[in-house]
Design an enzyme around this catalytic site. Sequence first.
Site, mmCIF file in Angstrom:
data_model
loop_
_atom_site.group_PDB
_atom_site.id
_atom_site.type_symbol
_atom_site.label_atom_id
_atom_site.label_comp_id
_atom_site.label_asym_id
_atom_site.label_seq_id
_atom_site.Cartn_x
_atom_site.Cartn_y
_atom_site.Cartn_z
ATOM 1 N N ASP A 1 15.673 -33.228 13.994
ATOM 2 C CA ASP A 1 14.215 -33.437 14.163
ATOM 3 C C ASP A 1 13.672 -32.374 15.367
ATOM 4 O O ASP A 1 14.221 -32.122 16.345
ATOM 5 C CB ASP A 1 13.789 -34.719 14.746
ATOM 6 C CG ASP A 1 12.525 -35.080 14.733
ATOM 7 O OD1 ASP A 1 11.598 -34.691 15.407
ATOM 8 O OD2 ASP A 1 12.110 -36.210 14.224
ATOM 9 N N SER B 1 8.554 -32.559 12.984
ATOM 10 C CA SER B 1 8.855 -33.891 12.296
ATOM 11 C C SER B 1 7.478 -34.012 11.353
ATOM 12 O O SER B 1 7.033 -33.288 10.266
ATOM 13 C CB SER B 1 9.274 -34.976 13.332
ATOM 14 O OG SER B 1 9.914 -36.025 12.631
#
Length: 358
Positions: free
Chosen positions: A156, A42
């Site tokens: 993510d 991320s």
Amino acid sequence: MPGSQRVALALGSGGARGYAHIGVLQVLGERGFEVAAVAGSSMGALVGGVMAAGRLDAFTEWAVRLKQRDVLRLIDPTWGSAGAMTADRLIGHLDGFLTDVDIEQLPIPYTAVATDIVARREVWFQKGRLRSAVRASIAIPGVITPVTVDGRLLADGGLLNPVPIEPTASAEADLTIAVSLQAPRSTREPAGPVRAAAPPRWFEDWPDRVRHLMTSRNSRTATDEALSLEPGKRDATAAPRKEGVAEASRKEGVAEASRNDRAAASRKDRAAAASGKGGAAAASRRDGVADLRIPDVLALSLDAMQDLITRYRMAGLPPDVHIAVPVSACGVLDFHRAADLIALGRDLTTKALADAGY
């Protein structure tokens, strides 16, 4: 000597708190450490990719100038889709920092970690377009829409690997530094489950109370009908009837007081949130969640999950130096607070290196 130290770096996920990664990299560079490999999930994938592309200084200058209104302009909302925003506008602004480069062309080994949410497995991007790898890794569930790459639905990387140390395990490095964006639990807080009773809420036990009152009323009516043939015994039922009404009234009074207590607690939490002293944490401690928004709930949930995953994975593959940024440092979407978080990253890195003897 620090100048001879080669570092394998794992940069964690955690939204805007990831600006602290910049402070970490600044301190390492100032002390002569050489980054031998970097992996990120991320926000860690974004900062690590910008650093590997040699554009960290330019990215930092851009980030610290961002105001809240600038952050809002980067949001491209989408309705009826798999996320609140597509992030196309954000990635467009980041093109100048990520550059039009392939990962294998970077001067240091780089890995961006994403999550295949259908197959439930990690995906490590170590080849291909840097920009596309970062876009897949930053797809926060519910916030940024996932992307499809080679038939995989990707979100993510922090969902399965919040601090990806494993991709750096084969690097020729003298030490491994991991930067997590969920600080460790307080030593005073037990890590085990908390056993608690779940009290009923007023609207949940309302049907039982109504049923009880109706049953009592029906019972009294039947008694009256039965005793109507014996007028002399009617007076004997008066006391029980009055007692039943009094008991029902008492219970209703207790319920009303409980409702008033809850209302007062909710007002107190709202006042604390408005003054900046309570926030989401204060609201979450009460039954009333009026002050919580969907992003707040999502952020708290992801932080709880990622904290647990990080602790378990680090237990199996501990780093030489662990830098932990507190969850309370800022909100996940506070991307206008870069300067504060960079300074925090610098402070935490200095302390962690000193504690580890570097």
